[in-house]
Design a protein around this motif. Structure first.
Motif, PDB file in Angstrom:
ATOM      1  N   UNK A  95      27.815 -87.301  84.272  1.00  0.00           N
ATOM      2  CA  UNK A  95      27.675 -88.157  83.086  1.00  0.00           C
ATOM      3  C   UNK A  95      28.802 -89.195  83.071  1.00  0.00           C
ATOM      4  N   UNK A  96      28.503 -90.360  83.601  1.00  0.00           N
ATOM      5  CA  UNK A  96      29.498 -91.413  83.711  1.00  0.00           C
ATOM      6  C   UNK A  96      29.971 -91.899  82.342  1.00  0.00           C
ATOM      7  N   UNK A  97      29.068 -91.985  81.380  1.00  0.00           N
ATOM      8  CA  UNK A  97      29.476 -92.470  80.057  1.00  0.00           C
ATOM      9  C   UNK A  97      30.508 -91.549  79.421  1.00  0.00           C
ATOM     10  N   UNK A 133      27.677 -79.807  97.644  1.00  0.00           N
ATOM     11  CA  UNK A 133      28.030 -81.140  97.171  1.00  0.00           C
ATOM     12  C   UNK A 133      27.030 -81.571  96.103  1.00  0.00           C
ATOM     13  N   UNK A 134      27.527 -82.201  95.062  1.00  0.00           N
ATOM     14  CA  UNK A 134      26.675 -82.824  94.053  1.00  0.00           C
ATOM     15  C   UNK A 134      26.917 -84.325  94.145  1.00  0.00           C
ATOM     16  N   UNK A 135      25.901 -85.070  94.576  1.00  0.00           N
ATOM     17  CA  UNK A 135      26.042 -86.494  94.830  1.00  0.00           C
ATOM     18  C   UNK A 135      25.110 -87.303  93.921  1.00  0.00           C
ATOM     19  N   UNK A 136      25.494 -88.535  93.672  1.00  0.00           N
ATOM     20  CA  UNK A 136      24.758 -89.446  92.797  1.00  0.00           C
ATOM     21  C   UNK A 136      23.911 -90.374  93.657  1.00  0.00           C
ATOM     22  N   UNK A 155      20.033 -88.055  90.010  1.00  0.00           N
ATOM     23  CA  UNK A 155      19.728 -89.453  89.705  1.00  0.00           C
ATOM     24  C   UNK A 155      18.662 -90.035  90.637  1.00  0.00           C
ATOM     25  N   UNK A 156      17.847 -89.170  91.238  1.00  0.00           N
ATOM     26  CA  UNK A 156      16.691 -89.664  92.004  1.00  0.00           C
ATOM     27  C   UNK A 156      15.563 -89.844  90.996  1.00  0.00           C
ATOM     28  N   UNK A 206       8.692 -88.759  90.948  1.00  0.00           N
ATOM     29  CA  UNK A 206      10.055 -88.355  90.625  1.00  0.00           C
ATOM     30  C   UNK A 206      10.443 -88.997  89.310  1.00  0.00           C
ATOM     31  N   UNK A 207      11.340 -88.342  88.569  1.00  0.00           N
ATOM     32  CA  UNK A 207      11.804 -88.893  87.302  1.00  0.00           C
ATOM     33  C   UNK A 207      13.246 -88.459  87.076  1.00  0.00           C
ATOM     34  N   UNK A 208      13.733 -88.677  85.856  1.00  0.00           N
ATOM     35  CA  UNK A 208      15.140 -88.392  85.586  1.00  0.00           C
ATOM     36  C   UNK A 208      15.470 -86.904  85.566  1.00  0.00           C
ATOM     37  N   UNK A 209      14.473 -86.033  85.714  1.00  0.00           N
ATOM     38  CA  UNK A 209      14.702 -84.591  85.803  1.00  0.00           C
ATOM     39  C   UNK A 209      14.461 -84.090  87.219  1.00  0.00           C
ATOM     40  N   UNK A 210      14.603 -84.982  88.199  1.00  0.00           N
ATOM     41  CA  UNK A 210      14.395 -84.631  89.606  1.00  0.00           C
ATOM     42  C   UNK A 210      15.727 -84.515  90.326  1.00  0.00           C
ATOM     43  N   UNK A 211      15.864 -83.457  91.108  1.00  0.00           N
ATOM     44  CA  UNK A 211      17.032 -83.245  91.958  1.00  0.00           C
ATOM     45  C   UNK A 211      16.558 -82.993  93.381  1.00  0.00           C
TER      46      UNK A 211
END
Length: 343
Positions: A95-97, A133-136, A155-156, A206-211
């Motif tokens: 969460x960048x914000x 690893x957790x990558x953006x 974020x895919x 794919x949507x904002x709940x895709x990893x």
């Protein structure tokens, strides 16, 4: 005070009770996005929100979106005194914000939430204690990816981002490498699909709940370990008689020849030949290191560790507290460290 909460990884049943009660009594709730399955359920229970989805439509870059969200939150906190900012998942995971808010100096408290990672670990079927690893996906670089470990890419969020991730990963992995796409992790409508890498952006929703999960590779890849494996084979009893016959001394004339050929390629600005000649120089480094390993005196690991330590030691202005504003100052520090090594 800005109280930051996470909406969890899925539906209302997964929302922590403390977060639910905070949302229930809050007067001013701001959402990074309404694109989350728990939002509809909360609205059905009478909760009202202000979302920042419109800001995403205004900017071409995510960083500009995040900056405006943070600026808006800071302004709203000054007006209302206390507000709640709700984000998907857990506030401290991807969460960048939230990071920008904490850096802004405004009074902010992370209350809690449920991360999507727990559900993803289960869906992917690996134990995180093995390392991961957790990558953006929005800032993915091939240099980041550690192929020997578990890799999760978040974020895919659409077909375009899936295509960008695919192209980046195909620079390291074979086109048909098996990956796993996880959507709605931990929810009743969870979807887990295995497919070859080249199909990642083929007709796949794919949507904002895709990893994306990329498992560790046990194959020999186009990387350093591939190269090391090649030279180990060449020097093995089943390898090449010429390579097995070589010594450090016998390789010297050829190594000097390759270095001179590289110098000539640089002087001619021949980029293709530079690549080839650098490869030939590396060939001799790897072959000499393999000879050292076969003799039991040193390995390529020793070579790499020694040069890495040397570079860190000789760059105190990068890895230490020293300061160097110009190339001349940097060189002076380098030479000073080198002289200290000689002493």
């Amino acid at each position: 005070m800005i109280k930051i909460v996470g909406l969890g990884a899925g539906d209302l049943e997964q929302l922590p009770l403390g977060v639910y009660r905070l949302l229930e009594r809050a007067e001013h709730i701001y959402l990074r996005t309404v694109e989350h399955p728990v939002v509809c359920a909360l609205e059905a229970e009478g909760m009202q929100f202000i979302s920042f989805d419109a800001i995403y439509e205004k900017h071409a870059q995510f960083e500009a979106v995040y900056d405006e969200i943070v600026a808006t939150l800071v302004a709203e906190e000054k007006i209302h005194g206390e507000i709640v900012y709700a984000v998907p998942g857990h506030p401290m995971v991807a969460e960048r914000t939230v990071c920008l808010l904490r850096e802004s100096g405004v009074a902010a408290e992370v209350v809690g939430g449920h991360s999507f990672l727990d559900a993803v670990f289960t869906a992917a079927g690996f134990d995180p204690v093995e390392g991961f690893q957790l990558l953006d996906a929005t800032a993915l670089r091939k240099e980041q990816v550690q192929m020997t470990g578990h890799v999760l890419i978040t974020q895919v969020y659409d077909q375009f981002s899936a295509s960008e991730v695919k192209l980046t990963l195909m620079e390291k992995y074979p086109d048909d490498y098996q990956i796993t796409v996880i959507t709605n992790a931990g929810m009743l409508n969870q979807m887990v699909k295995q497919l070859p890498l080249y199909e990642l952006d083929y007709n796949w929703d794919v949507d904002n709940l895709t990893t994306l999960y990329v498992p560790p590779t046990d194959q020999v890849m186009r990387e350093f370990w591939h190269l090391r494996h090649v030279f180990a084979i060449l020097r093995s009893p089943e390898g090449c008689p010429w390579d097995r016959k070589q010594t450090h001394e016998s390789l010297l004339p050829k190594m000097l020849e390759e270095v001179n050929e590289y110098l000539e390629a640089v002087q001619k600005a021949d980029l293709d030949n530079m690549v080839e000649e650098l490869g030939d120089v590396l060939l001799h480094v790897m072959l000499s290191a393999q000879i050292g390993e076969d003799e039991g005196v040193f390995t390529i690991d020793d070579v790499i560790e020694a040069i890495a330590e040397k570079m860190i030691r000789r760059h105190p202005h990068v890895f230490g507290d020293a300061k160097a504003a110009t190339a001349e100052e940097a060189l002076a520090l380098f030479l000073e460290a080198k002289a200290e090594e000689k002493r």
